[in-house]
Design a protein around this motif. Structure first.
Motif, PDB file in Angstrom:
ATOM      1  N   ASP A 183      77.759  40.460 -10.493  1.00 55.02           N
ATOM      2  CA  ASP A 183      77.572  39.009 -10.458  1.00 55.02           C
ATOM      3  C   ASP A 183      78.737  38.343  -9.729  1.00 55.02           C
ATOM      4  O   ASP A 183      79.551  37.613 -10.315  1.00 55.02           O
ATOM      5  CB  ASP A 183      77.423  38.435 -11.867  1.00 55.02           C
ATOM      6  CG  ASP A 183      76.246  39.032 -12.614  1.00 55.02           C
ATOM      7  OD1 ASP A 183      75.182  39.197 -11.996  1.00 55.02           O
ATOM      8  OD2 ASP A 183      76.399  39.360 -13.803  1.00 55.02           O
ATOM      9  N   VAL A 184      78.808  38.599  -8.423  1.00 56.30           N
ATOM     10  CA  VAL A 184      79.889  38.090  -7.586  1.00 56.30           C
ATOM     11  C   VAL A 184      79.288  37.323  -6.423  1.00 56.30           C
ATOM     12  O   VAL A 184      78.313  37.767  -5.802  1.00 56.30           O
ATOM     13  CB  VAL A 184      80.769  39.244  -7.076  1.00 56.30           C
ATOM     14  CG1 VAL A 184      81.870  38.715  -6.156  1.00 56.30           C
ATOM     15  CG2 VAL A 184      81.396  40.007  -8.248  1.00 56.30           C
ATOM     16  N   LEU A 185      79.855  36.151  -6.118  1.00 54.48           N
ATOM     17  CA  LEU A 185      79.374  35.297  -5.032  1.00 54.48           C
ATOM     18  C   LEU A 185      80.515  35.013  -4.063  1.00 54.48           C
ATOM     19  O   LEU A 185      81.588  34.569  -4.470  1.00 54.48           O
ATOM     20  CB  LEU A 185      78.834  33.984  -5.591  1.00 54.48           C
ATOM     21  CG  LEU A 185      78.506  32.879  -4.572  1.00 54.48           C
ATOM     22  CD1 LEU A 185      77.358  33.305  -3.661  1.00 54.48           C
ATOM     23  CD2 LEU A 185      78.178  31.574  -5.290  1.00 54.48           C
ATOM     24  N   PHE A 186      80.260  35.283  -2.773  1.00 54.55           N
ATOM     25  CA  PHE A 186      81.157  34.886  -1.699  1.00 54.55           C
ATOM     26  C   PHE A 186      80.453  33.800  -0.879  1.00 54.55           C
ATOM     27  O   PHE A 186      79.341  34.025  -0.400  1.00 54.55           O
ATOM     28  CB  PHE A 186      81.472  36.064  -0.779  1.00 54.55           C
ATOM     29  CG  PHE A 186      82.317  37.141  -1.387  1.00 54.55           C
ATOM     30  CD1 PHE A 186      83.681  37.173  -1.169  1.00 54.55           C
ATOM     31  CD2 PHE A 186      81.741  38.131  -2.175  1.00 54.55           C
ATOM     32  CE1 PHE A 186      84.465  38.178  -1.725  1.00 54.55           C
ATOM     33  CE2 PHE A 186      82.518  39.144  -2.730  1.00 54.55           C
ATOM     34  CZ  PHE A 186      83.888  39.157  -2.509  1.00 54.55           C
ATOM     35  N   SER A 187      81.105  32.674  -0.689  1.00 51.24           N
ATOM     36  CA  SER A 187      80.515  31.607   0.127  1.00 51.24           C
ATOM     37  C   SER A 187      81.548  31.141   1.153  1.00 51.24           C
ATOM     38  O   SER A 187      82.703  30.877   0.811  1.00 51.24           O
ATOM     39  CB  SER A 187      80.059  30.433  -0.749  1.00 51.24           C
ATOM     40  OG  SER A 187      81.130  29.904  -1.505  1.00 51.24           O
ATOM     41  N   GLY A 188      81.110  31.052   2.406  1.00 54.90           N
ATOM     42  CA  GLY A 188      81.980  30.583   3.474  1.00 54.90           C
ATOM     43  C   GLY A 188      83.190  31.458   3.711  1.00 54.90           C
ATOM     44  O   GLY A 188      84.216  30.968   4.207  1.00 54.90           O
ATOM     45  N   ALA A 189      83.105  32.748   3.404  1.00 59.00           N
ATOM     46  CA  ALA A 189      84.250  33.643   3.557  1.00 59.00           C
ATOM     47  C   ALA A 189      84.361  34.129   4.999  1.00 59.00           C
ATOM     48  O   ALA A 189      83.362  34.295   5.698  1.00 59.00           O
ATOM     49  CB  ALA A 189      84.133  34.829   2.608  1.00 59.00           C
ATOM     50  N   ARG A 190      85.595  34.393   5.422  1.00 60.65           N
ATOM     51  CA  ARG A 190      85.876  35.023   6.712  1.00 60.65           C
ATOM     52  C   ARG A 190      86.678  36.282   6.421  1.00 60.65           C
ATOM     53  O   ARG A 190      87.860  36.204   6.044  1.00 60.65           O
ATOM     54  CB  ARG A 190      86.644  34.074   7.638  1.00 60.65           C
ATOM     55  CG  ARG A 190      85.851  32.829   8.029  1.00 60.65           C
ATOM     56  CD  ARG A 190      86.666  31.922   8.937  1.00 60.65           C
ATOM     57  NE  ARG A 190      87.010  32.594  10.180  1.00 60.65           N
ATOM     58  CZ  ARG A 190      86.238  32.621  11.262  1.00 60.65           C
ATOM     59  NH1 ARG A 190      85.047  32.023  11.241  1.00 60.65           N
ATOM     60  NH2 ARG A 190      86.619  33.231  12.359  1.00 60.65           N
ATOM     61  N   LEU A 191      86.016  37.423   6.565  1.00 59.04           N
ATOM     62  CA  LEU A 191      86.630  38.701   6.240  1.00 59.04           C
ATOM     63  C   LEU A 191      86.574  39.599   7.472  1.00 59.04           C
ATOM     64  O   LEU A 191      85.560  39.653   8.160  1.00 59.04           O
ATOM     65  CB  LEU A 191      85.907  39.373   5.071  1.00 59.04           C
ATOM     66  CG  LEU A 191      85.762  38.534   3.787  1.00 59.04           C
ATOM     67  CD1 LEU A 191      84.948  39.297   2.754  1.00 59.04           C
ATOM     68  CD2 LEU A 191      87.127  38.150   3.229  1.00 59.04           C
ATOM     69  N   GLY A 192      87.668  40.296   7.736  1.00 56.38           N
ATOM     70  CA  GLY A 192      87.690  41.210   8.869  1.00 56.38           C
ATOM     71  C   GLY A 192      87.100  42.549   8.472  1.00 56.38           C
ATOM     72  O   GLY A 192      85.903  42.664   8.227  1.00 56.38           O
ATOM     73  N   SER A 193      87.914  43.573   8.381  1.00 60.09           N
ATOM     74  CA  SER A 193      87.430  44.883   7.941  1.00 60.09           C
ATOM     75  C   SER A 193      87.432  44.924   6.415  1.00 60.09           C
ATOM     76  O   SER A 193      88.411  44.551   5.771  1.00 60.09           O
ATOM     77  CB  SER A 193      88.306  45.999   8.509  1.00 60.09           C
ATOM     78  OG  SER A 193      89.609  45.946   7.964  1.00 60.09           O
ATOM     79  N   VAL A 194      86.311  45.366   5.860  1.00 53.58           N
ATOM     80  CA  VAL A 194      86.156  45.490   4.412  1.00 53.58           C
ATOM     81  C   VAL A 194      85.887  46.956   4.100  1.00 53.58           C
ATOM     82  O   VAL A 194      84.800  47.462   4.362  1.00 53.58           O
ATOM     83  CB  VAL A 194      85.008  44.600   3.883  1.00 53.58           C
ATOM     84  CG1 VAL A 194      84.882  44.746   2.375  1.00 53.58           C
ATOM     85  CG2 VAL A 194      85.241  43.146   4.262  1.00 53.58           C
ATOM     86  N   GLU A 195      86.885  47.639   3.571  1.00 52.58           N
ATOM     87  CA  GLU A 195      86.745  49.048   3.206  1.00 52.58           C
ATOM     88  C   GLU A 195      86.304  49.115   1.747  1.00 52.58           C
ATOM     89  O   GLU A 195      87.119  49.075   0.832  1.00 52.58           O
ATOM     90  CB  GLU A 195      88.070  49.780   3.408  1.00 52.58           C
ATOM     91  CG  GLU A 195      88.522  49.880   4.856  1.00 52.58           C
ATOM     92  CD  GLU A 195      87.683  50.866   5.660  1.00 52.58           C
ATOM     93  OE1 GLU A 195      86.986  51.691   5.048  1.00 52.58           O
ATOM     94  OE2 GLU A 195      87.734  50.807   6.903  1.00 52.58           O
ATOM     95  N   ALA A 196      84.989  49.186   1.548  1.00 56.18           N
ATOM     96  CA  ALA A 196      84.424  49.158   0.195  1.00 56.18           C
ATOM     97  C   ALA A 196      83.594  50.411  -0.062  1.00 56.18           C
ATOM     98  O   ALA A 196      82.548  50.347  -0.709  1.00 56.18           O
ATOM     99  CB  ALA A 196      83.585  47.903  -0.001  1.00 56.18           C
TER     100      ALA A 196
END
Length: 223
Positions: free
Chosen positions: A98-111
């Motif tokens: 239950d996680v919300l990201f709004s208007g985010a600017r992310l480069g590399s996401v190592e998930a």
């Protein structure tokens, strides 16, 4: 009266994240192995958003910027990120619920090797997202730009892309079920066999036809 056919592709089940009274959070609380509950972190500029091994429950991050983020083995629950700006996010082996990201600017996401359940990205820009070996259930990208998405050996169920541009998708050895690509502008795919279980539109099929032919060693020539 004829019955209306039920959609065969099931959409993500996304539970809304509702914050009630939140306490004021400060940057000194953002450390590895932290235990954060019901806090709001607003308008912070940090060298590193360090939450490795932390438990974050019912928190809000608004207008937070950092040069990098360490979220290795981080557990996020009922947490929102509004206008998060981080060029490098290291977040393998985490658990997000239950996680919300709004208007985010992310480069590399190592998930890689993460467990995501009810995760929603809205109006976000992401350069490279590595979800290799991840378990995804009820995940959506809405009105986003994702330059590259790596789903190598990922298990994904009820994942949707709505109004989203997806530059390159790596689906090699992926296990997909109810993954809806119809709402995205898909530019390139690696691992066509991994798309088994995904839903595409007729227009997308036309765009992918040359890739299917190339993958199967077919020549397509006019007489």
């Amino acid at each position: 009266m004829a019955k209306t056919a039920r959609p065969s592709t099931h959409p993500p089940h996304l539970d809304p994240v509702v914050h009630r009274a939140l306490g004021a959070g400060s940057s000194d609380l953002l450390v590895a192995d932290a235990d954060l509950h019901g806090l709001s972190f607003d308008d912070l500029a940090l060298p590193e958003l360090a939450l490795g091994g932390a438990s974050v429950d019912g928190c809000r991050f608004a207008g937070v910027a950092a040069r990098e983020a360490d979220w290795r083995s981080t557990r996020l629950r009922e947490t929102t990120f509004d206008r998060l700006d981080v060029p490098v996010v290291r977040a393998p082996r985490g658990v997000w619920r239950d996680v919300l990201f709004s208007g985010a600017r992310l480069g590399s996401v190592e998930a890689y090797e993460t467990d995501w359940h009810s995760v929603h990205f809205v109006g976000c820009k992401l350069s490279f997202v590595n979800l290799r070996g991840a378990e995804l259930l009820d995940v959506a990208f809405t009105d986003c730009v994702v330059e590259e998405l790596d789903l190598l050996s990922t298990t994904a169920r009820r994942v949707a892309f709505r109004g989203t541009r997806l530059g390159r998708l790596n689906a090699q050895q992926a296990r997909l079920e109810h993954v809806d690509l119809r709402g995205c502008e898909l530019e390139a795919v690696d691992g066509l066999d991994g798309l088994r279980g995904a839903t595409i539109s007729p227009a997308q099929l036309d765009l992918l036809a040359p890739l299917f032919a190339q993958d199967k060693g077919l020549k397509v020539e006019e007489r």
